[in-house]
Design a protein around this motif. Structure first.
Motif, mmCIF file in Angstrom:
data_model
loop_
_atom_site.group_PDB
_atom_site.id
_atom_site.type_symbol
_atom_site.label_atom_id
_atom_site.label_comp_id
_atom_site.label_asym_id
_atom_site.label_seq_id
_atom_site.Cartn_x
_atom_site.Cartn_y
_atom_site.Cartn_z
ATOM 1 N N LYS A 110 0.938 -1.264 0.108
ATOM 2 C CA LYS A 110 -0.065 -0.033 -0.008
ATOM 3 C C LYS A 110 0.845 1.410 0.002
ATOM 4 O O LYS A 110 0.293 2.294 -0.186
ATOM 5 N N GLN A 111 2.110 1.174 0.369
ATOM 6 C CA GLN A 111 3.074 2.235 0.635
ATOM 7 C C GLN A 111 3.632 2.687 -0.654
ATOM 8 O O GLN A 111 4.376 3.639 -0.660
ATOM 9 N N VAL A 112 3.457 1.860 -1.818
ATOM 10 C CA VAL A 112 4.232 2.328 -2.787
ATOM 11 C C VAL A 112 3.512 2.625 -3.870
ATOM 12 O O VAL A 112 2.419 2.794 -3.904
ATOM 13 N N SER A 113 4.028 3.411 -4.905
ATOM 14 C CA SER A 113 3.319 4.171 -5.980
ATOM 15 C C SER A 113 3.237 3.274 -7.044
ATOM 16 O O SER A 113 2.307 3.518 -8.011
ATOM 17 N N ARG A 114 3.913 2.247 -7.163
ATOM 18 C CA ARG A 114 3.797 1.495 -8.373
ATOM 19 C C ARG A 114 3.682 0.075 -7.864
ATOM 20 O O ARG A 114 4.943 -0.560 -7.481
ATOM 21 N N LEU A 115 3.061 -0.923 -8.656
ATOM 22 C CA LEU A 115 3.016 -2.414 -8.225
ATOM 23 C C LEU A 115 3.530 -3.152 -9.583
ATOM 24 O O LEU A 115 2.693 -3.074 -10.299
ATOM 25 N N LEU A 116 4.436 -3.890 -9.159
ATOM 26 C CA LEU A 116 4.622 -4.953 -10.457
ATOM 27 C C LEU A 116 4.524 -6.352 -9.903
ATOM 28 O O LEU A 116 4.755 -6.732 -8.747
ATOM 29 N N ALA A 117 3.579 -7.165 -10.812
ATOM 30 C CA ALA A 117 3.196 -8.631 -10.081
ATOM 31 C C ALA A 117 3.858 -9.543 -11.291
ATOM 32 O O ALA A 117 3.682 -9.303 -12.379
ATOM 33 N N LEU A 118 4.494 -10.649 -10.872
ATOM 34 C CA LEU A 118 5.282 -11.519 -11.818
ATOM 35 C C LEU A 118 4.319 -12.974 -11.169
ATOM 36 O O LEU A 118 4.167 -13.274 -10.393
ATOM 37 N N ARG A 119 4.161 -13.622 -12.483
ATOM 38 C CA ARG A 119 3.570 -15.141 -12.117
ATOM 39 C C ARG A 119 4.141 -15.976 -13.115
ATOM 40 O O ARG A 119 4.227 -15.800 -14.432
ATOM 41 N N ASP A 120 4.935 -16.937 -12.947
ATOM 42 C CA ASP A 120 5.523 -18.065 -13.540
ATOM 43 C C ASP A 120 6.660 -17.298 -14.708
ATOM 44 O O ASP A 120 6.455 -17.810 -15.955
ATOM 45 N N GLY A 121 7.340 -16.355 -14.077
ATOM 46 C CA GLY A 121 8.205 -15.448 -15.044
ATOM 47 C C GLY A 121 7.621 -14.667 -15.752
ATOM 48 O O GLY A 121 8.411 -13.788 -16.720
ATOM 49 N N GLY A 122 6.394 -14.246 -15.973
ATOM 50 C CA GLY A 122 5.913 -13.328 -16.799
ATOM 51 C C GLY A 122 5.015 -12.117 -15.979
ATOM 52 O O GLY A 122 4.799 -12.431 -14.800
ATOM 53 N N LEU A 123 5.285 -11.147 -16.477
ATOM 54 C CA LEU A 123 4.401 -9.768 -15.604
ATOM 55 C C LEU A 123 3.016 -9.857 -16.145
ATOM 56 O O LEU A 123 2.619 -9.793 -17.101
ATOM 57 N N ILE A 124 2.452 -9.921 -15.016
ATOM 58 C CA ILE A 124 0.871 -10.030 -15.102
ATOM 59 C C ILE A 124 0.162 -8.732 -14.495
ATOM 60 O O ILE A 124 -1.131 -8.580 -14.831
ATOM 61 N N TYR A 125 0.881 -7.829 -13.975
ATOM 62 C CA TYR A 125 0.293 -6.428 -13.652
ATOM 63 C C TYR A 125 1.265 -5.733 -13.447
ATOM 64 O O TYR A 125 2.476 -5.716 -12.707
ATOM 65 N N ASP A 126 1.142 -4.338 -13.856
ATOM 66 C CA ASP A 126 1.999 -3.172 -13.736
ATOM 67 C C ASP A 126 1.051 -1.968 -13.425
ATOM 68 O O ASP A 126 0.610 -1.454 -14.398
ATOM 69 N N GLY A 127 0.961 -1.389 -12.537
ATOM 70 C CA GLY A 127 -0.136 -0.246 -12.018
ATOM 71 C C GLY A 127 -0.080 0.185 -10.714
ATOM 72 O O GLY A 127 0.779 -0.058 -9.744
ATOM 73 N N SER A 128 -0.933 0.988 -10.326
ATOM 74 C CA SER A 128 -1.059 1.287 -9.003
ATOM 75 C C SER A 128 -1.590 0.266 -8.148
ATOM 76 O O SER A 128 -2.472 -0.637 -8.507
ATOM 77 N N PRO A 129 -1.090 0.169 -6.942
ATOM 78 C CA PRO A 129 -1.483 -0.862 -6.163
ATOM 79 C C PRO A 129 -3.005 -0.693 -5.435
ATOM 80 O O PRO A 129 -3.691 -1.465 -5.171
ATOM 81 N N ALA A 130 -3.697 0.561 -5.790
ATOM 82 C CA ALA A 130 -5.096 0.756 -5.209
ATOM 83 C C ALA A 130 -5.901 0.264 -6.437
ATOM 84 O O ALA A 130 -6.889 -0.061 -6.005
ATOM 85 N N ASP A 131 -5.625 0.050 -7.493
ATOM 86 C CA ASP A 131 -6.391 -0.484 -8.605
ATOM 87 C C ASP A 131 -6.536 -1.927 -8.564
ATOM 88 O O ASP A 131 -7.072 -2.600 -9.680
ATOM 89 N N THR A 132 -6.131 -2.752 -7.708
ATOM 90 C CA THR A 132 -6.105 -4.235 -7.915
ATOM 91 C C THR A 132 -6.205 -4.940 -6.445
ATOM 92 O O THR A 132 -5.876 -4.102 -5.356
ATOM 93 N N ASP A 133 -6.615 -6.437 -6.701
ATOM 94 C CA ASP A 133 -6.708 -7.147 -5.374
ATOM 95 C C ASP A 133 -5.144 -7.876 -5.233
ATOM 96 O O ASP A 133 -5.039 -8.609 -6.131
ATOM 97 N N VAL A 134 -4.158 -7.446 -4.559
ATOM 98 C CA VAL A 134 -2.931 -7.765 -4.588
ATOM 99 C C VAL A 134 -2.965 -9.423 -4.254
ATOM 100 O O VAL A 134 -1.939 -10.130 -4.718
ATOM 101 N N HIS A 135 -4.024 -9.900 -3.456
ATOM 102 C CA HIS A 135 -3.872 -11.147 -2.893
ATOM 103 C C HIS A 135 -3.886 -12.124 -4.035
ATOM 104 O O HIS A 135 -3.513 -13.157 -4.056
#
Lengths: 225, 539
Positions: free
Chosen positions: A194-219
């Protein structure tokens, strides 16, 4: 200005892809969290950016310099999830060595402040290889911050830390961010996201999310595919 | 900045050297040096004095002059191949993990920061090779024209040349990220070429280096090209240091430190495991075959699953061990009795490789102790799958022996003796693995062996497993004896096979009962100590 840039960055171990072609730009001063399940490619990406791992394909740049080059090493500070230390140097001698390697002339006052903040001022003359997991992590944090940097790459910084240690680390992140440094932090600590400006999420070596943490369900992002 | 950073690095190294020197127990170190000098020097003198001082005949001299350079050059070719493979696997340097994190990731000039580790590596390799070359040179010098001193010097020069070539080649192979298969192919091609040079008297790639070793007798100035090439390759390696892979350095740093420690502790199993990790030898993700349904017991099933995942490199190595064992046994039949030692080593190594399921069990003592089965029985059952897996290697050893002997008369005795010999020989590996296992019967810091006997215990620990393998190999002597006496070789082979089977069974029985025997022995010694204490208190 881009502080960390990757272009079709790829890593495979044998036939197994660890990171699929990734093109990414992290702007100067950004505070980025990198999340993903175990084995999603976070550490691989961080190590390639730090110059510790050779890419199978593609490239990484730190500022305008190739990762691992002398200039890139000057700009980048790497805080690993498995801290390593010399077995025959005290923590204070480690701090002196690292600071002076990076050309910090007045290192003592900075080192003293850092040790005080992470709660290791009483252990400065001890050998860090004898420390517990949490204390080793604190020692590694002080070594990562005792030298100047423009980009801080951190892998699982909260593992083993007690609450005061976590708070001290968060404060250090905040201060580095305020003075314009770029932070990329790989973590499983979802409350931190929640404290960061940008969230990157990787799944199985691929980028699946790149954006604001507020716009997604991190879990959902950290679930394996 | 770079210079300032390097100054800091040099200063730190000096400081750490002072720390290390301060920690040395000088009396202890001097005693060790004294022991090494006494035993090492004594051994060299003993071997030297056992060599006759008469100069070899003219025929032998002509033979040495013709074949010597190519034959000695094979050592250089093998070193070249080893260097290529070492570089391809991330060698030859091994920095401390902290040096990788703090020095290699700092903005100091990496080439200059790595110069000292490179120089240390090249120096230590050159020193070891020079001493070995000098010792062998002075031995040769006792039978050849020229003084032993001149031969020692030329042997040392050859050693240094080969060592520098090794270091330089490994650095270059590392820097250019040579794939392992190319390194092996090119290295092997060099060795084969050099062997062809010996066999057919064609120019070999390492003939000049080999010829340099003969400067104690005669000097060919062109041989100096060999050290020149070695130095050039080393300089090329140093020039490419900027391309050193931190990934490889980080991986090797902790492994090499552990490997050195394991060698110091004579922990063979750990040495093997770490060597495999250094060589990045991983078990196969997809097994060669599925565990058959009819194998129902969980322990043999686990064993088959393990053997079915052996990587190709390990299978190739095991094939080479088996083939070499066959060659050595054939040499014994032809009269070279010391070749038995070669067979013993090959079968011992084959045993260590194939007994992976047993080793894995021994590596996990906590899990073993939590299983509802007695440890001895568990370990014995782990021998089943590897024993079956040895069958094809026994066939390979047999074929190799018959091919070396070149006579069909050898087929029947070999068919009878091959499998029992391989099984019993591999039992030496079993002894080594089980002896190194943590001892669950040990309840405290009891030691019934006085410290003065530690050296003997240590020698026994290393020697006993090889002795078991040598006993298995020695069954071939019965066949040789029968051949010489003109009696039935088949009958002798049957007797030898029975002996080998009994030896393998004895090792199996020892594995099964070992814990029980140790427990009884400890109880006996403990009772004795209590009784003695009681007697003393009543006096």
């Amino acid at each position: 200005m881009t502080e960390l840039g990757t272009r079709q960055l790829t890593k495979t171990y044998g036939d197994r892809p660890a990171l699929e072609p990734l093109t990414l730009n992290v702007e100067s001063g950004a505070k980025v969290a990198l999340v993903g399940h175990n084995g999603s490619g976070k550490t691989t990406l961080m190590k390639m950016a730090a110059g510790l791992l050779d890419p199978t394909d593609g490239s990484v740049k730190i500022g305008r310099h190739a990762a691992g080059s002398q200039e890139a090493r000057r700009l980048l500070s790497w805080l690993s999830d498995t801290p390593t230390f010399y077995e025959d140097l005290s923590l204070w001698e480690h701090l002196e060595f690292v600071a002076r390697l990076h050309g910090v002339a007045e290192w003592e006052s900075r080192a003293e402040t850092l040790l005080e903040r992470v709660g290791l001022e009483q252990r400065r003359d001890d050998i860090p290889t004898t420390f517990s997991r949490g204390l080793r992590q604190k020692a590694a944090i002080s070594l990562a911050f005792v030298r100047p940097f423009q980009l801080l790459l951190v892998d699982e910084p909260f593992v083993g830390l007690d609450e005061p240690g976590k708070q001290a680390l968060l404060m250090l992140f905040e201060e580095a961010s305020q003075r314009g440094a770029t932070l990329v932090i790989a973590t499983h600590e979802l409350s931190f996201v929640k404290q960061v400006s940008r969230l990157l999420a990787l799944r199985d070596g691929g980028l699946i999310y790149d954006g604001s943490p507020a716009d997604t369900d991190v879990h959902n992002l950290v679930l394996p595919g | 900045m770079s210079d300032a950073g390097l100054d800091v690095l040099y200063e730190l190294r000096k400081r750490r050297k002072r720390h290390r020197l301060g920690d040395i127990e000088w009396f202890d170190a001097a005693y060790r040096v004294y022991l090494v000098a006494l035993f090492g020097g004594g051994t060299v003198l003993w071997i030297s004095s056992s060599i006759k001082d008469e100069t070899v005949g003219a025929d032998t001299l002509a033979n040495v002059a013709t074949n010597g350079p190519a034959l000695i050059g094979i050592v250089t070719a093998l070193a070249f191949m080893a260097a290529l493979r070492s570089g391809a696997q991330g060698g030859p340097l091994a920095l401390e993990a902290a040096d990788v994190t703090y020095v290699m990731l700092s903005p100091v000039d990496r080439v200059r920061a790595l110069l000292r580790p490179v120089s240390q590596r090249a120096r230590s390799a050159a020193a070891l090779a020079a001493v070995s070359g000098a010792i062998i040179g002075q031995l040769v010098g006792r039978r050849m024209p020229g003084t032993p001193v001149a031969w020692a010097a030329s042997g040392a020069a050859f050693g240094i040349t080969t060592a520098l070539l090794w270091a330089g080649t490994a650095l270059v192979a590392h820097a250019i990220r040579l794939p392992l298969w190319i390194a092996t192919t090119v290295g092997l091609a060099g060795v084969v070429w050099q062997c062809a040079a010996l066999a057919w008297h064609i120019p070999g790639p390492a003939n000049l280096a080999g010829s340099l070793a003969m400067w104690g007798w005669r000097q060919h100035p062109i041989d100096l090209l060999a050290p020149l090439v070695a130095v050039i390759v080393l300089i090329a390696g140093v020039a490419l240091l900027q391309r050193t892979s931190l990934d490889a350095l980080a991986r090797r740093s902790s492994l090499v430190a552990q490997l050195r420690f394991a060698v110091t502790m004579q922990d063979l199993r750990t040495v093997i495991l770490l060597r495999r990790q250094l060589n990045q030898e991983h078990t196969r993700g997809r097994p060669w075959l599925r565990v058959p349904r009819w194998v129902t017991h969980p322990i043999p099933r686990r064993g088959v699953a393990s053997v079915a995942r052996f990587p190709t490199s390990r299978l190739v190595r095991m094939t080479a061990f088996a083939a070499m064992a066959g060659v050595f046994q054939a040499m014994v039949i032809r009269g070279t009795t010391p070749a038995l030692i070669g067979t013993a080593f090959m079968l011992f190594l084959l045993g260590l490789e194939v007994m992976e399921p047993l080793s894995q069990e021994v590596d996990q003592p906590d899990r073993t102790d939590s299983l509802p089965i007695e440890r001895g029985e568990l370990l014995v059952r782990h021998l089943v799958a590897p024993a079956v897996a040895l069958l094809p290697f026994a066939v390979i050893a047999g074929i190799s022996a018959v091919a070396t002997l070149g006579t069909t008369r050898a087929i029947t005795p070999t068919a009878i003796l091959a499998l029992p010999t391989v099984l019993a020989g591999a039992a030496g590996g079993v002894v080594s693995i089980v002896r190194d296992a943590p001892d669950p019967t040990k309840t405290g810091a009891q030691a019934f062996v006085p410290p003065e006997m530690a050296g003997v215990t240590s020698a026994l620990r290393i020697g006993l497993p090889i002795f078991v393998s040598a006993l298995a190999a020695a069954t071939i002597l019965l066949v040789r004896q029968a051949e010489r006496a003109g009696s039935s070789a088949t009958g002798a082979a049957i007797r030898g096979a029975i002996g080998a089977v009994l030896l393998a069974a004895a090792v199996g029985y020892w594995v099964r009962r070992r814990d029980e025997w140790k427990r009884k022995f400890r109880q006996f010694m403990s009772d004795g100590q209590s009784y003695t204490k009681q007697q003393r208190s009543t006096l």
